[in-house]
Design a protein around this motif. Structure first.
Motif, PDB file in Angstrom:
ATOM      1  N   ALA A  32      62.854 -11.753 -13.858  1.00 41.62           N
ATOM      2  CA  ALA A  32      62.148 -11.912 -12.590  1.00 41.62           C
ATOM      3  C   ALA A  32      62.608 -13.134 -11.809  1.00 41.62           C
ATOM      4  CB  ALA A  32      60.640 -12.006 -12.839  1.00 41.62           C
ATOM      5  N   SER A  33      63.499 -13.948 -12.416  1.00 41.01           N
ATOM      6  CA  SER A  33      63.944 -15.170 -11.734  1.00 41.01           C
ATOM      7  C   SER A  33      65.328 -15.032 -11.113  1.00 41.01           C
ATOM      8  CB  SER A  33      63.935 -16.354 -12.717  1.00 41.01           C
ATOM      9  OG  SER A  33      64.931 -16.192 -13.711  1.00 41.01           O
ATOM     10  N   VAL A  34      65.815 -13.801 -10.933  1.00 42.52           N
ATOM     11  CA  VAL A  34      67.156 -13.612 -10.370  1.00 42.52           C
ATOM     12  C   VAL A  34      67.274 -14.324  -9.019  1.00 42.52           C
ATOM     13  CG1 VAL A  34      67.589 -11.425 -11.558  1.00 42.52           C
ATOM     14  CG2 VAL A  34      66.563 -11.403  -9.292  1.00 42.52           C
ATOM     15  N   GLN A  35      68.463 -14.893  -8.797  1.00 41.20           N
ATOM     16  CA  GLN A  35      68.700 -15.650  -7.568  1.00 41.20           C
ATOM     17  C   GLN A  35      69.697 -14.977  -6.630  1.00 41.20           C
ATOM     18  OE1 GLN A  35      66.860 -18.454  -6.644  1.00 41.20           O
ATOM     19  NE2 GLN A  35      65.725 -17.668  -8.422  1.00 41.20           N
ATOM     20  N   THR A  36      70.370 -13.927  -7.084  1.00 47.28           N
ATOM     21  CA  THR A  36      71.221 -13.167  -6.168  1.00 47.28           C
ATOM     22  C   THR A  36      70.357 -12.696  -5.004  1.00 47.28           C
ATOM     23  OG1 THR A  36      72.728 -12.441  -7.904  1.00 47.28           O
ATOM     24  CG2 THR A  36      72.622 -11.077  -5.927  1.00 47.28           C
ATOM     25  N   LYS A  37      70.842 -12.907  -3.797  1.00 46.09           N
ATOM     26  CA  LYS A  37      70.028 -12.641  -2.603  1.00 46.09           C
ATOM     27  C   LYS A  37      70.550 -11.416  -1.849  1.00 46.09           C
ATOM     28  CE  LYS A  37      68.082 -17.191  -1.531  1.00 46.09           C
ATOM     29  NZ  LYS A  37      68.218 -17.688  -2.879  1.00 46.09           N
ATOM     30  N   ALA A  38      69.613 -10.668  -1.286  1.00 38.32           N
ATOM     31  CA  ALA A  38      69.933  -9.559  -0.387  1.00 38.32           C
ATOM     32  C   ALA A  38      69.151  -9.784   0.898  1.00 38.32           C
ATOM     33  CB  ALA A  38      69.566  -8.227  -1.019  1.00 38.32           C
ATOM     34  N   VAL A  39      69.859 -10.135   1.958  1.00 39.57           N
ATOM     35  CA  VAL A  39      69.220 -10.481   3.230  1.00 39.57           C
ATOM     36  C   VAL A  39      69.438  -9.342   4.220  1.00 39.57           C
ATOM     37  CG1 VAL A  39      69.158 -12.135   5.129  1.00 39.57           C
ATOM     38  CG2 VAL A  39      69.586 -12.936   2.790  1.00 39.57           C
ATOM     39  N   ARG A  40      68.364  -8.834   4.780  1.00 43.60           N
ATOM     40  CA  ARG A  40      68.458  -7.701   5.703  1.00 43.60           C
ATOM     41  C   ARG A  40      69.165  -8.129   6.986  1.00 43.60           C
ATOM     42  NH1 ARG A  40      65.618  -2.591   5.809  1.00 43.60           N
ATOM     43  NH2 ARG A  40      66.696  -1.377   7.406  1.00 43.60           N
ATOM     44  N   ASP A  41      70.139  -7.315   7.410  1.00 46.93           N
ATOM     45  CA  ASP A  41      70.897  -7.573   8.629  1.00 46.93           C
ATOM     46  C   ASP A  41      71.114  -6.228   9.322  1.00 46.93           C
ATOM     47  OD1 ASP A  41      72.546  -8.463  10.641  1.00 46.93           O
ATOM     48  OD2 ASP A  41      74.279  -8.868   9.342  1.00 46.93           O
ATOM     49  N   GLY A  42      70.126  -5.790  10.060  1.00 46.26           N
ATOM     50  CA  GLY A  42      70.217  -4.487  10.718  1.00 46.26           C
ATOM     51  C   GLY A  42      70.141  -3.363   9.708  1.00 46.26           C
ATOM     52  N   ASP A  43      71.190  -2.548   9.658  1.00 47.84           N
ATOM     53  CA  ASP A  43      71.209  -1.391   8.763  1.00 47.84           C
ATOM     54  C   ASP A  43      71.801  -1.714   7.395  1.00 47.84           C
ATOM     55  OD1 ASP A  43      70.087   0.241  10.679  1.00 47.84           O
ATOM     56  OD2 ASP A  43      72.033   0.862  11.495  1.00 47.84           O
ATOM     57  N   VAL A  44      72.099  -2.988   7.134  1.00 48.81           N
ATOM     58  CA  VAL A  44      72.662  -3.378   5.844  1.00 48.81           C
ATOM     59  C   VAL A  44      71.891  -4.569   5.286  1.00 48.81           C
ATOM     60  CG1 VAL A  44      74.973  -2.578   6.483  1.00 48.81           C
ATOM     61  CG2 VAL A  44      74.380  -4.997   6.758  1.00 48.81           C
ATOM     62  N   TYR A  45      72.078  -4.790   3.986  1.00 50.18           N
ATOM     63  CA  TYR A  45      71.646  -6.023   3.329  1.00 50.18           C
ATOM     64  C   TYR A  45      72.904  -6.802   2.959  1.00 50.18           C
ATOM     65  CZ  TYR A  45      66.871  -4.243   2.568  1.00 50.18           C
ATOM     66  OH  TYR A  45      65.599  -3.762   2.725  1.00 50.18           O
ATOM     67  N   ARG A  46      72.921  -8.103   3.249  1.00 51.10           N
ATOM     68  CA  ARG A  46      74.041  -8.955   2.857  1.00 51.10           C
ATOM     69  C   ARG A  46      73.739  -9.506   1.458  1.00 51.10           C
ATOM     70  NH1 ARG A  46      78.292  -7.912   6.271  1.00 51.10           N
ATOM     71  NH2 ARG A  46      77.421  -7.501   8.357  1.00 51.10           N
ATOM     72  N   LEU A  47      74.554  -9.076   0.518  1.00 46.14           N
ATOM     73  CA  LEU A  47      74.326  -9.403  -0.893  1.00 46.14           C
ATOM     74  C   LEU A  47      75.214 -10.560  -1.315  1.00 46.14           C
ATOM     75  CD1 LEU A  47      72.747  -8.257  -3.381  1.00 46.14           C
ATOM     76  CD2 LEU A  47      74.767  -6.880  -3.872  1.00 46.14           C
ATOM     77  N   SER A  48      74.603 -11.614  -1.886  1.00 46.97           N
ATOM     78  CA  SER A  48      75.366 -12.794  -2.301  1.00 46.97           C
ATOM     79  C   SER A  48      74.824 -13.324  -3.620  1.00 46.97           C
ATOM     80  CB  SER A  48      75.279 -13.907  -1.242  1.00 46.97           C
ATOM     81  OG  SER A  48      75.823 -13.479  -0.014  1.00 46.97           O
ATOM     82  N   GLY A  49      75.742 -13.568  -4.565  1.00 44.36           N
ATOM     83  CA  GLY A  49      75.333 -14.115  -5.851  1.00 44.36           C
ATOM     84  C   GLY A  49      76.289 -13.696  -6.949  1.00 44.36           C
ATOM     85  N   THR A  50      75.996 -14.138  -8.166  1.00 42.82           N
ATOM     86  CA  THR A  50      76.847 -13.857  -9.322  1.00 42.82           C
ATOM     87  C   THR A  50      76.020 -13.246 -10.445  1.00 42.82           C
ATOM     88  OG1 THR A  50      78.365 -15.677  -8.816  1.00 42.82           O
ATOM     89  CG2 THR A  50      78.339 -14.878 -11.087  1.00 42.82           C
ATOM     90  N   LYS A  51      76.537 -12.193 -11.014  1.00 43.73           N
ATOM     91  CA  LYS A  51      75.949 -11.563 -12.190  1.00 43.73           C
ATOM     92  C   LYS A  51      76.845 -11.839 -13.400  1.00 43.73           C
ATOM     93  CE  LYS A  51      72.476  -9.652 -10.007  1.00 43.73           C
ATOM     94  NZ  LYS A  51      71.064  -9.988 -10.322  1.00 43.73           N
ATOM     95  N   ARG A  52      76.248 -11.968 -14.560  1.00 45.12           N
ATOM     96  CA  ARG A  52      77.001 -12.383 -15.757  1.00 45.12           C
ATOM     97  C   ARG A  52      76.801 -11.396 -16.913  1.00 45.12           C
ATOM     98  NH1 ARG A  52      77.764 -18.486 -16.773  1.00 45.12           N
ATOM     99  NH2 ARG A  52      79.367 -17.891 -15.245  1.00 45.12           N
ATOM    100  N   TYR A  53      77.866 -11.265 -17.731  1.00 43.10           N
ATOM    101  CA  TYR A  53      77.850 -10.418 -18.933  1.00 43.10           C
ATOM    102  C   TYR A  53      77.499  -8.968 -18.596  1.00 43.10           C
ATOM    103  CZ  TYR A  53      77.315 -15.110 -20.989  1.00 43.10           C
ATOM    104  OH  TYR A  53      77.447 -16.433 -21.299  1.00 43.10           O
ATOM    105  N   ILE A  54      78.127  -8.441 -17.571  1.00 42.30           N
ATOM    106  CA  ILE A  54      77.794  -7.091 -17.103  1.00 42.30           C
ATOM    107  C   ILE A  54      78.686  -6.067 -17.807  1.00 42.30           C
ATOM    108  CG2 ILE A  54      77.555  -5.602 -15.106  1.00 42.30           C
ATOM    109  CD1 ILE A  54      75.616  -8.071 -15.273  1.00 42.30           C
ATOM    110  N   THR A  55      78.054  -5.198 -18.594  1.00 43.65           N
ATOM    111  CA  THR A  55      78.778  -4.204 -19.390  1.00 43.65           C
ATOM    112  C   THR A  55      79.480  -3.190 -18.492  1.00 43.65           C
ATOM    113  OG1 THR A  55      77.161  -4.428 -21.173  1.00 43.65           O
ATOM    114  CG2 THR A  55      78.538  -2.463 -21.195  1.00 43.65           C
TER     115      THR A  55
END
Length: 380
Positions: A134-157
């Motif tokens: 619940a503490s994820v910090q990757t952000k998705a900011v709404r920008d019209g018809d899209v979300y701008r996604l920024s951040g890093t994910k780790r150990y992704i299978t």
């Protein structure tokens, strides 16, 4: 809807032969090359293994939970890297879409996930967020018809092979209610995948960092409403934990078979070591714990198919089965003695492989907390 018994028995028989005749003979090659051979992946696609849990309407086999765990038990007869090849398509990489996707999202993605044309991946863990999803910090900011996604994910299978990520990102305030889920194609601008990590075990199953740098994700790719992402993730993990628990049981059964066969052949003091009571005690403990773990898995799967909530049952099955297979692997090394420490016999490889089960999709300690919370919620 369950398959008819004859069809399902034929599927189990096919998987059992595939494990024995195609997968076990190339275990050492996968360990050495850190890659599952392309021809094996192709055969997995042809068998429908990428679509075990995808509804039949979208080209999958649509197995019930009980059927799925019985297949997973068979897949436990070999190195878990093989199952990981399609595991994200069957579990955490697809089930958010199955459970919370719109009809349009399902029609666009599920048929290709079921066929294995698309490999999926589940991106929750971050450098600062693992058990505390619940503490994820990757952000998705709404920008019209899209979300701008920024951040890093780790150990992704399976990140280095994935065409589609299910990403948990923050769209609101702190805590679980600020997290939303998104379907993110790997070819969108700003998506980059790191090199596979060097790991203790499960060679051939890759985990990587995934970076999002202002990635424009169409709003139509959001799974559910804003703020529902954490709820989606937890529902996905309930099913995934049960599948992992079944794999743990299957590996434990394989380890017991191998240890018993070795104990019957290995002679000391003029007789097979299987005749010694302390060896028998280790075999008895391993068998008893594995039978108990299997019963937990089968009962939890039955409840899932009956439409009952299984958060506690899935956590208990995953906790007990993953701890059990660790103990069984340790005893198997002990029964093999010096040979168990040598790579040629494969026991030390499985000993390393199974260690991860007590960590991913919720550590044993997280499972304990989930179990305790659910027991108290249900009044004991």
């Amino acid at each position: 809807m369950a398959l008819d018994p004859e069809t399902f028995d034929a599927l189990l028989s096919t998987v059992r032969r595939f494990v024995a005749e195609r997968l076990r003979p190339v275990e050492e090659r996968v360990e050495r090359e850190d890659e599952v051979p392309d021809e094996i992946v192709r055969e997995m696609r042809e068998m429908g293994l990428f679509g075990l849990s995808i509804p039949e309407d979208y080209g999958g086999l649509g197995l019930t939970m009980t059927e799925e765990v019985r297949v997973a038990l068979e897949l436990g007869g070999t190195t878990p890297a093989f199952r990981s090849t399609f595991g994200t398509n069957v579990g955490i990489g697809s089930q958010g879409l199955v459970m919370a996707g719109t009809d349009a999202q399902k029609a666009e993605w599920l048929p290709r996930i079921a066929s294995g044309e698309i490999v999926t991946s589940f991106a929750l863990t971050e450098p600062g967020a693992g058990s505390d999803g619940a503490s994820v910090q990757t952000k998705a900011v709404r920008d019209g018809d899209v979300y701008r996604l920024s951040g890093t994910k780790r150990y992704i299978t399976n990140a280095d092979k994935a065409s589609l990520f299910t990403v948990m990102a923050r769209t609101g305030g702190e805590g679980a209610r600020g997290v939303s889920a998104f379907l993110v194609p790997a070819d969108l601008p700003g998506v980059s995948v790191g090199q596979p990590e060097s790991k203790m075990g499960q060679q051939g199953a890759h985990v990587c960092d995934v970076n999002f740098d202002g990635t424009p994700v169409p709003a139509a790719n959001r799974l559910g409403e804003e703020g529902e992402g954490f709820k989606v993730a937890m529902r996905v993990l309930d099913r995934g934990r049960l599948h992992i628990a079944a794999v743990c049981v299957g590996i434990a059964e394989r380890l017991i078979r191998d240890a018993v066969a070795y104990a019957a052949e290995r002679r000391q003091f003029g007789k097979p070591i299987a005749d010694f009571q302390l060896i028998q005690a280790m075999i008895a403990d391993s068998k008893t714990e594995t039978m108990a773990a299997k019963a937990l898995v089968i009962e939890a799967a039955r409840l899932k198919d009956a439409g009952e909530p299984i958060t506690m049952e899935a956590a208990a099955a995953k906790y007990f089965a993953s701890e059990t297979v660790g103990r069984v692997a340790d005893r198997a090394v002990q029964i093999y003695g010096g040979a168990g420490y040598i790579a040629d016999y494969g026991i030390e490889r499985l000993y390393r492989d199974v260690r991860l089960f007590r960590i991913y999709e919720g550590t044993s300690q997280i499972q304990q907390l989930v179990i305790a919370r659910e027991v108290m919620k249900r009044g004991g």
